[in-house]
Design an enzyme around this catalytic site. Structure first.
Site, PDB file in Angstrom:
ATOM      1  N   ASP A 256      41.951  40.018  39.096  1.00  0.00           N
ATOM      2  CA  ASP A 256      42.149  41.414  39.498  1.00  0.00           C
ATOM      3  C   ASP A 256      42.468  42.326  38.316  1.00  0.00           C
ATOM      4  OD1 ASP A 256      44.654  40.441  38.925  1.00  0.00           O
ATOM      5  OD2 ASP A 256      45.620  41.195  40.740  1.00  0.00           O
TER       6      ASP A 256
ATOM      7  N   TYR B 188      43.844  34.019  31.632  1.00  0.00           N
ATOM      8  CA  TYR B 188      43.025  35.204  31.390  1.00  0.00           C
ATOM      9  C   TYR B 188      41.836  34.720  30.567  1.00  0.00           C
ATOM     10  CZ  TYR B 188      46.509  38.736  32.793  1.00  0.00           C
ATOM     11  OH  TYR B 188      47.372  39.538  33.491  1.00  0.00           O
TER      12      TYR B 188
ATOM     13  N   HIS C 230      48.462  42.422  41.631  1.00  0.00           N
ATOM     14  CA  HIS C 230      49.081  42.414  40.292  1.00  0.00           C
ATOM     15  C   HIS C 230      50.411  43.163  40.297  1.00  0.00           C
ATOM     16  CE1 HIS C 230      47.480  40.817  36.468  1.00  0.00           C
ATOM     17  NE2 HIS C 230      48.401  41.566  35.905  1.00  0.00           N
TER      18      HIS C 230
END
Length: 498
Positions: free
Chosen positions: A268, A240, A360
């Site tokens: 996403d 991330y 996700h």
């Protein structure tokens, strides 16, 4: 020996083991010591009745002639002396699960047969907050449910007479040899499930030849997770991108030092989806993760761990930032979260090494397309992508049949997240068991569809007609027109009147 010899039940009960096994069927006493290991239904069912009356079990499956036709006459020891029968003899043999399993207790690991069993146990035995965090999906859970349903609406087209005695599930992911075409999708804070968390998963993956993708939000530092597995076992790292880019750069440098094989950049989730089940249960405000530095808390919106602990994520991340990423790391780059053909084509243009077709796990944007439909969209609109980079799929995969369908439709491998989290509820042994289940299901599916090696998969083995109408043919809407120009014209007219 003559079948007129009478034997007391006390004498029969002495012959109750694998080395000396007698059973009674319809009053006749048989010696099955040598036959039991060859029994087509397995030795266990015979030993369960060793030294006892097996008439009910035997007669429910076999014709009366099976024993006399398959055993030599000397195996008939004699007859039961009915005068010696008492109440204990009439009781059925003990069952395999005589112990009462309470609602909040985990049943024996070996009684779990599939991923659904692991999930059911987790729903009863994890803390309310942990279950809410992992099981939750975005808003109305539509994408979360459809991820699985779309797999179920695709049908195999099996081929027969193919000699499928020997099969292999081995393959390569980004140049790394693996025993099954499955990797552990990155998932946050596995220590919520088990004290050893990601380390327990790593140990089992090392033994099972499964790739693990470590989350930025893992419970343990990267170095400790790698150290828990076998030396040389490959790992991926999920990134991330932090608003403070220096922190991300430090993680990327660490990945290189520790021998991570590839960087999976999550694209996403610039912000967390609204996961209402997670928000409703208060978070433990002492929770933190070592690599992201995030700390949990509760606020006016609720206690959603996904939202609060992802607040460091940089929502400005864009395609041009891939240049920055390349400067920071020379490891292969995979974009996790591609959901349409246009972005798959852009991934090729920007030179990444792979993409994960993913929504996700239905935790981001509800009513985003099920991942397997996006895979079909890539095949329909930009099939050249499959020759330019590796394509993976996650979200909705629960069975060996799901894995095989994804591979037939072009995926190099699949990712599974929740299933491994639910398995680590039993520690590393639970993950071992899950890997064994997935491999067994995949091997069985391969044999029944008529292939023996993953190099033989192809789209012709899957019938997708039931969902083909849901696969987009273009990047635009087939008939609806955008209102933006209409709005601008109306706005200009209003301004002209002023």
């Amino acid at each position: 020996m003559s079948d007129t010899k009478l034997l007391s039940i006390r004498e029969i009960e002495k012959h109750n083991g694998a080395e000396d096994c007698w059973i009674v069927v319809d009053g006749k006493v048989w010696d099955l010591t040598k036959f039991a290991p060859q029994h087509p239904g397995g030795e266990a069912i015979i030993l369960k009745h060793a030294g006892r009356d097996a008439s009910d079990s035997y007669n429910s499956i076999h014709a009366p002639s099976v024993l006399p036709d398959n055993l030599t006459p000397d195996k008939l020891i004699g007859l039961v002396d009915e005068s010696t029968i008492d109440n204990d003899w009439l009781k059925p043999p003990p069952t395999a699960s005589s112990k009462l399993v309470l609602e909040n207790e985990k049943p024996p690991l070996q009684t779990l047969l599939n991923t659904h069993d692991f999930e059911e146990v987790a729903s009863r035995t994890l803390t309310k907050k942990t279950w809410a965090f992992y099981s939750s999906g975005a808003t109305d859970l539509i994408t979360r449910g459809q991820n699985k349903e779309m797999f179920d609406r695709m049908w195999f087209r099996p081929r027969v007479l193919r000699d499928v005695r020997d099969v292999s599930t081995r393959t390569r992911i980004l140049g790394c040899d693996v025993d099954v075409p499955v990797f552990v999708s990155p998932a946050a804070m596995a220590r919520l499930v088990h004290p050893e968390g990601e380390k327990a998963i790593a140990r089992a993956c090392g033994r099972g030849g499964v790739m693990q993708c470590i989350s930025t939000n893992a419970s343990y530092p990267m170095k400790e997770i790698l150290a828990a597995s076998q030396p040389g076992h490959p790992f991926f790292f999920q990134l991330y991108v932090n608003k403070d880019r220096k922190k991300s750069e430090a993680l990327l440098h660490q990945c290189k030092e520790l021998g991570i094989r590839a960087i999976f950049v999550t694209v996403d989730a610039p912000v967390a989806g609204k996961r209402e089940a997670d928000e409703r249960v208060k978070a433990d405000e002492g929770l933190s993760t070592p690599m992201s530095g995030s700390t949990s808390k509760n606020d006016a919106k609720g206690g959603g761990l996904g939202r609060i602990m992802g607040s460091y994520i940089d929502a400005t991340l864009n395609w041009d930032d891939l240049k920055w990423l390349r400067r920071c790391s020379d490891l292969p780059i995979v974009l996790k979260g591609v959901q349409c053909a246009e972005d798959a084509m852009l991934a090729v243009r920007y030179g990444v090494d792979g993409i994960v077709v993913s929504n996700h796990g239905g935790r981001g944007l509800d009513t985003a397309p099920p991942s397997i439909l996006t895979l079909l969209e890539l095949q329909k609109r930009c099939p050249e992508v499959f020759g330019r980079l590796e394509v993976y799929v996650d979200s909705g995969i629960r069975r060996g049949t799901d894995i095989l369908k994804a591979l037939c439709l072009g995926a190099t491998a699949v990712g599974m997240g929740r299933s491994f989290l639910y398995a680590v509820n039993y520690g590393e042994e639970g993950v071992d068991h899950l890997i064994g289940i997935l491999k067994d299901e995949l091997e069985t599916s391969m044999r029944l569809v008529g292939i023996t090696d993953l190099s033989q998969v192809h789209p012709g083995l899957v019938n997708t007609l039931d969902v083909d109408r849901l696969v987009p043919s273009t990047g635009g809407h087939p008939y609806a027109k955008a209102r933006a120009k209409v709005w601008a014209n109306n706005e200009n007219k209003v301004m002209a009147k002023l």
